[in-house]
Design an enzyme around this catalytic site. Sequence first.
Site, PDB file in Angstrom:
ATOM      1  N   GLY A 128       0.841  -1.193   0.000  1.00 57.31           N
ATOM      2  CA  GLY A 128       0.000   0.000   0.000  1.00 57.31           C
ATOM      3  C   GLY A 128       0.875   1.240   0.000  1.00 57.31           C
ATOM      4  N   GLN A 157       3.033   9.969   1.248  1.00 53.36           N
ATOM      5  CA  GLN A 157       4.307   9.244   1.345  1.00 53.36           C
ATOM      6  C   GLN A 157       5.206   9.501   0.147  1.00 53.36           C
ATOM      7  OE1 GLN A 157       2.317   5.243   2.246  1.00 53.36           O
ATOM      8  NE2 GLN A 157       4.283   5.063   3.300  1.00 53.36           N
ATOM      9  N   CYS A 205       5.631  -0.143   7.617  1.00 53.88           N
ATOM     10  CA  CYS A 205       5.315   0.983   6.734  1.00 53.88           C
ATOM     11  C   CYS A 205       6.546   1.329   5.908  1.00 53.88           C
ATOM     12  CB  CYS A 205       4.908   2.179   7.593  1.00 53.88           C
ATOM     13  SG  CYS A 205       4.493   3.649   6.638  1.00 53.88           S
ATOM     14  N   LEU A 206       6.360   1.565   4.619  1.00 56.68           N
ATOM     15  CA  LEU A 206       7.500   1.916   3.749  1.00 56.68           C
ATOM     16  C   LEU A 206       8.200   3.187   4.231  1.00 56.68           C
ATOM     17  CD1 LEU A 206       6.139   1.257   0.133  1.00 56.68           C
ATOM     18  CD2 LEU A 206       7.747  -0.133   1.434  1.00 56.68           C
ATOM     19  N   HIS A 261      -4.671   1.218   7.384  1.00 55.10           N
ATOM     20  CA  HIS A 261      -3.332   1.813   7.524  1.00 55.10           C
ATOM     21  C   HIS A 261      -3.193   3.020   6.600  1.00 55.10           C
ATOM     22  CE1 HIS A 261       1.204   1.467   7.991  1.00 55.10           C
ATOM     23  NE2 HIS A 261       1.134   2.114   6.846  1.00 55.10           N
ATOM     24  N   GLU A 262      -3.647   2.883   5.355  1.00 49.66           N
ATOM     25  CA  GLU A 262      -3.474   3.957   4.365  1.00 49.66           C
ATOM     26  C   GLU A 262      -4.414   5.132   4.630  1.00 49.66           C
ATOM     27  OE1 GLU A 262      -0.863   3.752   2.630  1.00 49.66           O
ATOM     28  OE2 GLU A 262      -0.502   1.628   2.994  1.00 49.66           O
ATOM     29  N   HIS A 282      -2.815   7.227   7.100  1.00 51.69           N
ATOM     30  CA  HIS A 282      -1.789   8.081   6.479  1.00 51.69           C
ATOM     31  C   HIS A 282      -2.395   9.384   5.974  1.00 51.69           C
ATOM     32  CE1 HIS A 282       2.139   6.231   6.244  1.00 51.69           C
ATOM     33  NE2 HIS A 282       1.668   5.092   5.801  1.00 51.69           N
TER      34      HIS A 282
HETATM   35 CO    CO Z   1       2.498   3.234   5.770  1.00 45.75          CO
END
Ligand code: CO
Length: 150
Positions: free
Chosen positions: A43, A48, A85-86, A127-128, A131
């Site tokens: 995701g 991000q 998370c990236l 999660h997204e 964000h």
């Molecule tokens: Co993330």
Amino acid sequence: MNLIYYPNKILKIKTKKVEAFDKNLSNIIKEMKELMVKNNGVGLAANQVDLDLSLFIAKPKDKFYIFINPEIMLAEEEEIKEEGCLSIPNKWGLVKRYKKIKIQYQDIKGKKRTLKASGLLAHIIQHEIDHLSGILFIDKAIEIYNLKND
Ligand code: CO
């Protein structure tokens, strides 16, 4: 387009609604998809990649999803899930999430849609969407741990 890492401030903003469903938007999504796949992510939210836009993409397995201006309508059955998370490399945490959700969003053409999700997709969506409101998993994790790099 590059990945933004914690503690960059754009990860803490509430992103703006997408208004223009144009060629520029599809180019953004195409670039985001390449970046997510390259980094083995499931995701990726627009902030991000340094964009103040309420949109994210997801690829739990083979299917690729695009969610623009998403909102959670219903959420049922809490569970504790492990996630990373990236934008926060080498950290994992245990986070309370819902097993089943229903969301409304717009597709790449601006058409309003709803989706019921469960399993990994439901987990990614929560999660997204966090964000897009400036919330990171480390803000709500009940436990955080570091991956060891030897
Ligand atoms: Co993330």
